[in-house]
Design an enzyme around this catalytic site. Structure first.
Site, mmCIF file in Angstrom:
data_model
loop_
_atom_site.group_PDB
_atom_site.id
_atom_site.type_symbol
_atom_site.label_atom_id
_atom_site.label_comp_id
_atom_site.label_asym_id
_atom_site.label_seq_id
_atom_site.Cartn_x
_atom_site.Cartn_y
_atom_site.Cartn_z
ATOM 1 N N LEU A 136 -0.461 43.590 53.307
ATOM 2 C CA LEU A 136 0.089 43.286 55.026
ATOM 3 C C LEU A 136 1.209 43.590 55.486
ATOM 4 C CD1 LEU A 136 -2.021 43.329 57.481
ATOM 5 C CD2 LEU A 136 -1.048 41.146 57.901
ATOM 6 N N GLY A 137 2.135 44.455 54.939
ATOM 7 C CA GLY A 137 4.308 44.595 54.539
ATOM 8 C C GLY A 137 3.925 45.432 56.061
ATOM 9 N N ILE A 182 3.908 48.431 56.561
ATOM 10 C CA ILE A 182 2.388 50.331 56.158
ATOM 11 C C ILE A 182 1.879 49.440 56.888
ATOM 12 C CG2 ILE A 182 1.489 51.368 55.078
ATOM 13 C CD1 ILE A 182 4.034 52.319 53.704
ATOM 14 N N SER A 242 -2.748 39.167 50.181
ATOM 15 C CA SER A 242 -1.688 39.368 50.594
ATOM 16 C C SER A 242 -0.671 38.597 49.501
ATOM 17 C CB SER A 242 -0.911 39.218 52.011
ATOM 18 O OG SER A 242 -0.110 40.261 51.874
ATOM 19 N N ARG A 243 -0.651 38.562 49.303
ATOM 20 C CA ARG A 243 0.152 37.294 47.554
ATOM 21 C C ARG A 243 0.357 35.968 48.936
ATOM 22 N NH1 ARG A 243 5.743 40.909 45.369
ATOM 23 N NH2 ARG A 243 5.602 41.137 48.197
ATOM 24 N N GLY A 261 -0.937 53.697 48.511
ATOM 25 C CA GLY A 261 0.075 53.051 48.072
ATOM 26 C C GLY A 261 0.671 53.522 47.225
ATOM 27 N N ARG A 262 0.002 53.384 45.648
ATOM 28 C CA ARG A 262 0.182 53.802 43.952
ATOM 29 C C ARG A 262 -1.042 54.049 43.929
ATOM 30 N NH1 ARG A 262 4.255 55.560 46.198
ATOM 31 N NH2 ARG A 262 6.463 55.508 45.702
ATOM 32 N N GLU A 275 -0.396 61.613 38.926
ATOM 33 C CA GLU A 275 0.737 62.966 39.079
ATOM 34 C C GLU A 275 1.236 64.216 38.554
ATOM 35 O OE1 GLU A 275 2.264 61.695 42.841
ATOM 36 O OE2 GLU A 275 0.397 60.054 43.340
ATOM 37 N N HIS A 278 -0.304 63.564 47.475
ATOM 38 C CA HIS A 278 1.727 63.163 47.868
ATOM 39 C C HIS A 278 1.651 63.410 48.744
ATOM 40 C CE1 HIS A 278 4.161 59.245 45.432
ATOM 41 N NE2 HIS A 278 3.937 58.772 47.293
ATOM 42 N N ALA A 292 1.873 61.602 52.052
ATOM 43 C CA ALA A 292 1.809 60.902 53.274
ATOM 44 C C ALA A 292 3.178 60.795 54.252
ATOM 45 C CB ALA A 292 1.431 59.325 52.973
#
Lengths: 338, 314
Positions: free
Chosen positions: A174-175, A177, A196-197, A253-254, A283, A301, A303
């Protein structure tokens, strides 16, 4: 121009040579998409290793005294070997939001500051996440394909999709983005919870310390976190199993945050209902199994690639470099968050 | 109630609805009857209800052929396929399925906006073709912050506005009369609305007045950077004009869930990247279709049990 020099015989090229240098190892995508001119400044000069015939270490040694900054991008890693050759570098500015291509501990060790794309992409990435989610649930791309093949007239109605409103959306990370995604999904009547962490203060969404528990308690899992050693393959067999047969996953994300092989297997066996993916482990290679699936939506990729965001990005990059060079605080400094 | 004849005039493929109707009534599926005139002649006396949808309802001709018709229950919120004047004249009740499909249709409208602006379908095609190579990038258009103009601010229009606001989209609208309790900017004409927004959404009912509400003038006002989203009815749009505007680049893009002559879609659109074409799926989710079916059946049951109708229009 920005150079203090009373010798009026100097050419523009020579003046540029006196400017502090910013080194690039690969052209950032933004250069070709909106033009390099958007990143120009009279306070620094770009030095492109990719334009030189010299081997990298030789090139860097030749110029190391004047290279004060590195402009990185997702495709241009900054590792300890490179930093070793550039003792004058004080900042790494990246055009990406993600920082997984930068050796952050090494930068910290050397007192090198880091600036990323900050919030310039957040809206675009959040929009993509919502777009992919609607597409998977409502079969937008799949039924568009169906219509274009003339099948609506030939074969009749397309199978029903699944309602978005009222679904439980689980946000991983929950940063900025993740928060923008949450805000949007609330307007669709979704119930948002997150992992989240650490639990975020001042956030009313239910928090799950364990991502498996989050998956078990949501209908759609949306990956919004960065890639790190902790998050690599965080979405694994257990998490996907907890998400379940009716669950869908969206990844902006990744790629490596998800165990891709496992996700492919789950999709093939019907153990999860669908996926919307803008990122992949390797990718531009995408598991071929996806190509036959109607319940996945695939994006290469992109976005962040809108002219609006890239223009904001160019201003931020130039702003960060100019701030650093004039000893001012960075505009979007990356600081390890808790 | 099993002896009550219910005529389903639309080619519905909804198994749940059919099953629920067959449990309670004698269901006739008009669409699959080869000699319709003969059928009507033989069965008209027993037919006391019609179930219609967006594709077919009860026009004057049919109503005239059904002397014992008491109620038309539509599997849709739109009433354009029902001759309401004729129903009023004959005292025939009419029901539809409002509210239950509002969220789905609004969700899809936003989904279409995102799909068109961010080229989601085109991206998906590109990756599936195996053509994605390293270093190949492409720009698409940002959605957040774009101005959205809504034609028709009923349940669906308002639901679209609420969602678009979460993307920081400034909202403007056009309706027959300005709404006093609404904070969005009002435009007294569709052309003015089109000239002042980047994404124009058709969210009004189809009536005589709103047929071809999207015409050449409106399309030109929306312009080469503008996007049209139609989740209303095909006839809201002058389709040949829309097609030529898209092909010629006079309109920036379109997201269309409805067409003039469904299921036929102009083939000139198939090759365009800036359009998204959907097979009328606005309410097409398992959850919503079940709720709609329950409303259709519930309304019919209420009528034949002399109870108040659930969602009457007439």
């Amino acid at each position: 121009m920005g150079v203090n020099n009373t010798d009026s015989d100097k050419t523009q090229e020579e003046e540029q040579k006196d400017l502090p240098k910013v080194v690039l190892f690969r052209p950032p995508p933004a250069f070709s998409l909106i033009g390099e001119e958007s990143f120009a400044s009279n306070k620094f000069h770009f030095l492109k290793t990719y334009d030189s015939q010299l081997p990298l270490d030789q090139f860097l040694s030749t110029h190391s005294h004047s290279i004060k900054a590195i402009l990185s991008s997702g495709n241009a890693p900054v590792n300890a070997d490179i930093l070793q050759l550039l003792p004058e570098v004080g900042v790494v500015v990246t055009t990406s939001a993600g920082l997984n291509q930068i050796d952050i501990p090494e930068c910290r060790r050397r007192g090198i500051k880091i600036a990323n794309a900050g919030y310039v992409y957040s809206a675009d990435v959040a929009d993509m996440a919502v777009g992919l989610l609607i597409d998977v649930l409502r079969k937008v791309s799949a039924s568009d394909r169906y219509v274009r093949q003339g099948l609506w007239a030939a074969k009749g109605n397309y199978p029903l999709g699944s309602k978005l409103s009222g679904k439980r959306a689980g946000i991983v990370g929950l940063g900025n983005i993740g928060y923008e995604v949450a805000k949007r999904l609330e307007a669709f009547g979704c119930f948002v919870s997150y992992n989240s962490r650490k639990k975020k203060p001042n956030v009313s969404y239910p928090f799950y310390h364990d991502v498996c528990e989050l998956a078990a308690n949501c209908d759609a899992l949306i990956i919004c976190c960065g890639l790190s050693d902790e998050t690599r393959h965080m979405i694994n067999k257990q998490v996907l199993s907890a998400l379940g047969k009716e669950g869908v996953i969206v990844n902006i994300g990744r790629g490596a945050i998800i165990d891709e092989k496992e996700m492919v297997r789950c999709l093939m066996q019907g153990e999860i209902a669908g996926a919307g993916l803008d990122v992949f482990e390797n990718e531009p290679n995408v598991p071929k199994e996806f190509f036959a699936m109607d319940n996945v939506v695939l994006s290469p990729h992109r976005a962040v690639f809108t002219p609006e965001s890239l223009k904001d990005l160019s201003q931020l990059v130039v702003g960060n470099l100019e701030a650093f060079l004039s000893n001012k605080p960075l505009l979007s400094e990356y600081v390890d968050s808790e | 109630m099993e002896s009550i004849g219910v005529l389903m005039t639309c080619p519905l493929h909804d198994p749940y609805l059919v099953e629920q109707l067959e449990k309670r009534f004698t269901l006739f599926k008009f669409h699959s009857i080869p000699d319709k005139a003969h059928f009507l002649n033989s069965n008209k006396a027993s037919i006391r209800a019609v179930v219609g949808s967006a594709s077919a309802g009860a026009d004057a001709k049919l109503i005239h052929q059904l002397p014992n018709l008491e109620i038309v229950s539509s599997f849709s919120v739109g009433l354009d396929k029902i001759d309401l004047a004729k129903c009023r004249e004959r005292g025939i009740r009419v029901t539809n399925t409002p509210d239950v499909l509002t969220d789905d249709v609004a969700d899809l409208a936003i989904g279409l906006m995102l799909a068109v602006l961010r080229r989601l379908c085109q991206s998906d095609r590109y990756v599936r073709s195996g053509q994605w190579k390293r270093g190949e990038y492409k720009l698409t258009t940002k959605f957040t912050g774009k101005s959205v103009g809504i034609i028709g601010l009923g349940r669906i229009g308002l639901a679209i506005a609420k969602r678009a606001e979460a993307f920081s989209c400034p909202i403007s609208y056009h309706t027959r009369a300005e709404k006093s309790d609404v904070k969005y900017k009002y435009y007294p004409s569709v052309v003015e609305l089109a000239a002042n927004c980047q994404i124009l959404v058709v969210a009004c009912a189809l009536t005589e007045e709103t047929r071809h509400i999207i015409n050449r003038e409106v399309i030109n006002a929306l312009g080469p950077k503008g996007v049209l989203i139609n989740i209303g009815r095909g006839p809201h749009v002058d389709e040949p004009e829309l097609v030529s505007a898209l092909v010629e680049g006079r309109l920036g893009g379109a997201g269309l869930d409805v067409f003039q002559d469904e299921p036929n879609v102009p083939e000139e659109l198939f090759g365009l990247e800036n359009v998204v074409l959907l097979p009328h799926v606005g309410s097409g989710t398992m959850e919503t279709r079940k709720e709609m079916a329950d409303l259709v059946v519930g309304n019919l049951e209420a009528h034949f049990l002399n109870k108040p109708l659930l969602t009457p229009v007439l």
